[in-house]
Scaffold this active site. Structure first.
Site, mmCIF file in Angstrom:
data_model
loop_
_atom_site.group_PDB
_atom_site.id
_atom_site.type_symbol
_atom_site.label_atom_id
_atom_site.label_comp_id
_atom_site.label_asym_id
_atom_site.label_seq_id
_atom_site.Cartn_x
_atom_site.Cartn_y
_atom_site.Cartn_z
ATOM 1 N N ASP A 57 -4.424 10.237 -0.089
ATOM 2 C CA ASP A 57 -4.184 11.353 0.833
ATOM 3 C C ASP A 57 -4.630 12.696 0.269
ATOM 4 O O ASP A 57 -4.035 13.726 0.584
ATOM 5 C CB ASP A 57 -2.693 11.440 1.222
ATOM 6 C CG ASP A 57 -2.175 10.128 1.762
ATOM 7 O OD1 ASP A 57 -2.909 9.497 2.535
ATOM 8 O OD2 ASP A 57 -1.058 9.740 1.406
ATOM 9 N N LYS A 72 -9.905 13.066 1.240
ATOM 10 C CA LYS A 72 -11.231 12.500 0.997
ATOM 11 C C LYS A 72 -12.101 12.508 2.245
ATOM 12 O O LYS A 72 -13.304 12.665 2.155
ATOM 13 C CB LYS A 72 -11.117 11.051 0.484
ATOM 14 C CG LYS A 72 -10.503 10.956 -0.892
ATOM 15 C CD LYS A 72 -10.367 9.514 -1.348
ATOM 16 C CE LYS A 72 -9.345 8.716 -0.596
ATOM 17 N NZ LYS A 72 -7.948 9.127 -0.791
ATOM 18 N N GLY A 78 -6.303 6.140 5.751
ATOM 19 C CA GLY A 78 -6.435 6.898 6.993
ATOM 20 C C GLY A 78 -7.123 8.206 6.679
ATOM 21 O O GLY A 78 -6.697 8.932 5.799
ATOM 22 N N HIS A 79 -8.232 8.467 7.328
ATOM 23 C CA HIS A 79 -8.961 9.713 7.109
ATOM 24 C C HIS A 79 -8.874 10.549 8.377
ATOM 25 O O HIS A 79 -9.141 10.056 9.461
ATOM 26 C CB HIS A 79 -10.440 9.442 6.829
ATOM 27 C CG HIS A 79 -10.670 8.850 5.476
ATOM 28 N ND1 HIS A 79 -11.888 8.391 5.059
ATOM 29 C CD2 HIS A 79 -9.837 8.666 4.438
ATOM 30 C CE1 HIS A 79 -11.792 7.938 3.821
ATOM 31 N NE2 HIS A 79 -10.552 8.090 3.431
ATOM 32 N N GLN A 86 -7.512 5.329 -0.890
ATOM 33 C CA GLN A 86 -6.354 5.509 -1.780
ATOM 34 C C GLN A 86 -6.737 6.398 -2.981
ATOM 35 O O GLN A 86 -7.572 7.271 -2.825
ATOM 36 C CB GLN A 86 -5.761 4.173 -2.230
ATOM 37 C CG GLN A 86 -5.069 3.397 -1.112
ATOM 38 C CD GLN A 86 -6.013 2.540 -0.299
ATOM 39 O OE1 GLN A 86 -6.878 1.879 -0.834
ATOM 40 N NE2 GLN A 86 -5.860 2.532 1.010
HETATM 41 P P1 IMP Z 1 -0.374 -1.190 0.601
HETATM 42 O O1 IMP Z 1 -1.728 -0.705 0.206
HETATM 43 O O2 IMP Z 1 -0.108 -1.121 2.071
HETATM 44 O O3 IMP Z 1 -0.064 -2.534 0.009
HETATM 45 O O4 IMP Z 1 0.708 -0.185 -0.053
HETATM 46 C C1 IMP Z 1 0.906 -0.102 -1.451
HETATM 47 C C2 IMP Z 1 1.183 1.341 -1.861
HETATM 48 O O5 IMP Z 1 0.006 2.122 -1.684
HETATM 49 C C3 IMP Z 1 2.282 2.032 -1.045
HETATM 50 O O6 IMP Z 1 2.954 2.951 -1.894
HETATM 51 C C4 IMP Z 1 1.497 2.810 -0.009
HETATM 52 O O7 IMP Z 1 2.216 3.915 0.484
HETATM 53 C C5 IMP Z 1 0.282 3.232 -0.833
HETATM 54 N N1 IMP Z 1 -0.899 3.474 -0.021
HETATM 55 C C6 IMP Z 1 -1.715 2.560 0.530
HETATM 56 N N2 IMP Z 1 -2.732 3.167 1.182
HETATM 57 C C7 IMP Z 1 -2.548 4.481 1.028
HETATM 58 C C8 IMP Z 1 -3.299 5.618 1.451
HETATM 59 O O8 IMP Z 1 -4.349 5.537 2.091
HETATM 60 N N3 IMP Z 1 -2.794 6.829 1.085
HETATM 61 C C9 IMP Z 1 -1.672 6.944 0.337
HETATM 62 N N4 IMP Z 1 -0.947 5.906 -0.084
HETATM 63 C C10 IMP Z 1 -1.385 4.679 0.250
#
Ligand code: IMP
Length: 429
Positions: A13, A16, A40-41, A223
Site C-alpha cells: 500500500d 505503487k 489493489g492499485h 505488496q
Molecule cells: P494474503 O496475501 O491475503 O495471504 O495476506 C497475507 C498478509 O499480507 C496480510 O497481512 C494482508 O493484509 C497482507 N497483504 C496482502 N496483500 C496486500 C496488499 O496488497 N497490501 C497490503 N497488505 C497486503
C-alpha cells in the site's frame, strides 16, 4: 536491455499504482509478476478513479503490452470482471497477455483461506481472504491448476476431481463444511478459460523477445518487501516474493536484464493485517494520518494501521532488494502533522540498540523504537514540482531518509494525480 523492477519497500500500500502508471509512460511492456487480487492499485486519471487488483496499471496506455506473468496466482472471475469494467469505461484491454503457466485460484482456495484464518483464532494473519496462500500452497505441492488447464475440458475436470478428493475430505472432516461439487466448478472454470483464451500465451517468451529487441520493460511488484514470504515478518507475510528477485522467477527473466530497482516508500508507514509494526502510532496522530492519507484498503476496505517512517525497515528493504532509487509517496499527507518522527533504531529490553532489521521476528514485539524528531511544515505541497521549492523542513526530512535508507529519492509524490510528482532524475538511464 533496460528493465526496471518497481517494488513496495514497506508492508504494501505504498502507492505503487501511481508510480507504475507514471513509469509505464516510459516503458513498452508492463508486467505483474507475483501475488494476486490481494493487491489493489488505485489510479486517478482526471475525474476517473480506477481500482485494479490484477490488471497491470499500464493498461491505460493502449499501445503498451501488459502482462500477467506466471508468478501471479489468478482468480479468473476477478480478472474477467476487471476487464469488463475497463471495457465499459472505454479502456482497451486488447494488449493484455496472461501467462499459460500462472496458477489459478479455485473456490476451495478462498474457502480454505477463510476457514484457516478462523481456526488460527488470536494468531490469525489477517489475510485478504482471497485464497492467495492456499493457491500458492497447491502450486508448491505440485497439485495446482494452471491457466493452460482451463483450456482443456478433460484435463481440467480430472484435475478438479483429484483436488477435490483431498479438499473435500479437509472441508467435511476438519472444518465440518459441505463438500464442493466437481462438475459445477469444472463448468464454471471452463467458461472462464474460454473467455480468457484470447489473452493466454507463453509470457516468459514474449517478455524475453521484447527485452532482446531493446524495449523498456517495467516489472510491477505487488505488496511489499516486509510482506515477502522469505524476507518479511514471517509468518505475518503473504505467500509470494514481493522482493525484487521475485521479478526474475515470476516473469521468467534473468537477473542481468534488470538495470534499476525502484523501491516505493510512503512518507510514513502503514500496515494492514496482523503482525509486528514497530513504529505504529496508537494515539491521535495515527487517526489523523489515516484520515488525511485515506488509509483504507483498496481490496478489503480495512482501516490501515498507521505509524511513523521506519528507516530501519527502509534500509533493510534497500539491502534485500538492491533498491537503487526510492519513490517517496504521499509527502503531502504530512502537511500539518509535525513535529515528525523517523525511527533510526530498535532498543531491546537489555538496552542495546539494533540498527539493522532483525531476522528474529519475535524480537520485534520486545523493542522500543528510537526516534529522531524532525520539524514539520504547514504548507500545502500539491502544486510543488521542484525539489528546491519544497519547504526546507520537507527537504530535510527527505535528505535524512535518503541518508538512513541508503538510496536517493528519485521521485516524490505530492498528490494522487499523475502530474503531482517531483522528478529528481531518470529511472531507466
Ligand atoms: P494474503 O496475501 O491475503 O495471504 O495476506 C497475507 C498478509 O499480507 C496480510 O497481512 C494482508 O493484509 C497482507 N497483504 C496482502 N496483500 C496486500 C496488499 O496488497 N497490501 C497490503 N497488505 C497486503
Amino acid at each position: 536491455m533496460p528493465a526496471v523492477v518497481l517494488i513496495g519497500a514497506q508492508w504494501g500500500d505504498e502507492g505503487k499504482g501511481k508510480i507504475t502508471d507514471f513509469l509505464a509512460e516510459q516503458s513498452q511492456v508492463i508486467v505483474r509478476y507475483q501475488g494476486g487480487n490481494n493487491a489493489g492499485h488505485t489510479i486517478v486519471l482526471g475525474t476517473e478513479v480506477y481500482k485494479l487488483h490484477l490488471t497491470p496499471s499500464g493498461i491505460f496506455y493502449p499501445e503498451k503490452l501488459c502482462v500477467i506473468a506466471g508468478g501471479v496466482v489468478l482468480d479468473p472471475a476477478v480478472l474477467l470482471a476487471e476487464l469488463g469494467d475497463l471495457a465499459r469505461r472505454g479502456v482497451s484491454t486488447a494488449n493484455l497477455r496472461v501467462s499459460a503457466s500462472a496458477h489459478v485460484i479455485m473456490p476451495y482456495h478462498r474457502l480454505l483461506d477463510e476457514l484457516e484464518e478462523k481456526a488460527r483464532g488470536a494468531g490469525k494473519i489477517g489475510t485478504t481472504g482471497r485464497g492467495i496462500g492456499p493457491a500458492y500452497r497447491d502450486k508448491i505441492s505440485r497439485s495446482g491448476i494452471r491457466v493452460q488447464d482451463l483450456l482443456e475440458a478433460d484435463a481440467l475436470a480430472e484435475k478438479i476431481r483429484d483436488n477435490l478428493a483431498e479438499k473435500n475430505a479437509l472441508l467435511t472432516k476438519v472444518y465440518g463444511c459441505p463438500p464442493l461439487e466437481p462438475e459445477a466448478i469444472s463448468a464454471e472454470y471452463l467458461d472462464h478459460g474460454a473467455r480468457l483464451a484470447p489473452y493466454v500465451t507463453d509470457t516468459a517468451l514474449l517478455i524475453n523477445e521484447r527485452l532482446a529487441r531493446g524495449e523498456r520493460v517495467l516489472f510491477e511488484g505487488a505488496q511489499g518487501v516486509m510482506l515477502d514470504l522469505d524476507h518479511g515478518t514471517y509468518p505475518f507475510v503473504t505467500s509470494s516474493n514481493p522482493v525484487a528477485g521475485g521479478a526474475c522467477t515470476g516473469a521468467g527473466v534473468g537477473p542481468m536484464c534488470v538495470s534499476a530497482v525502484i523501491g516505493v516508500l510512503k512518507a510514513y508507514t502503514t500496515r494492514v493485517g496482523e503482525g509486528p509494526f514497530p513504529t505504529e502510532i496508537f494515539e491521535e496522530k495515527g487517526d489523523l494520518l489515516r484520515r488525511r492519507g485515506g488509509e483504507y484498503g483498496t481490496t478489503t476496505g480495512r482501516a490501515r494501521r498507521c505509524g511513523w517512517l521506519d528507516a530501519v525497515a527502509a534500509r533493510y528493504a534497500v539491502r534485500i532488494s538492491g533498491i537503487s532509487r526510492l519513490a517517496l509517496m504521499k509527502l503531502d499527507v504530512l502537511t500539518g502533522i509535525g513535529p515528525l518522527k523517523i525511527c533510526v533504531g530498535y532498543r531491546l529490553p537489555d538496552g542495546t540498540t539494533l540498527t539493522n532489521f532483525p531476522s528474529n521476528t519475535r524480537l520485534l514485539s520486545q523493542i522500543t523504537p528510537v526516534y529522531e524528531e524532525m520539524s514539520g511544515w504547514d504548507e500545502e505541497l500539491g502544486g510543488v514540482r521542484e525539489f528546491e521549492r519544497l519547504p526546507s523542513a520537507a527537504r530535510a526530512y527527505i535528505r535524512r531518509l535518503e541518508e538512513l535508507a541508503g538510496a536517493p529519492a528519485a521521485l516524490i509524490a505530492v498528490g494522487p494525480e499523475r502530474e503531482q510528482t517531483i522528478v529528481r532524475g531518470g529511472v531507466f538511464e
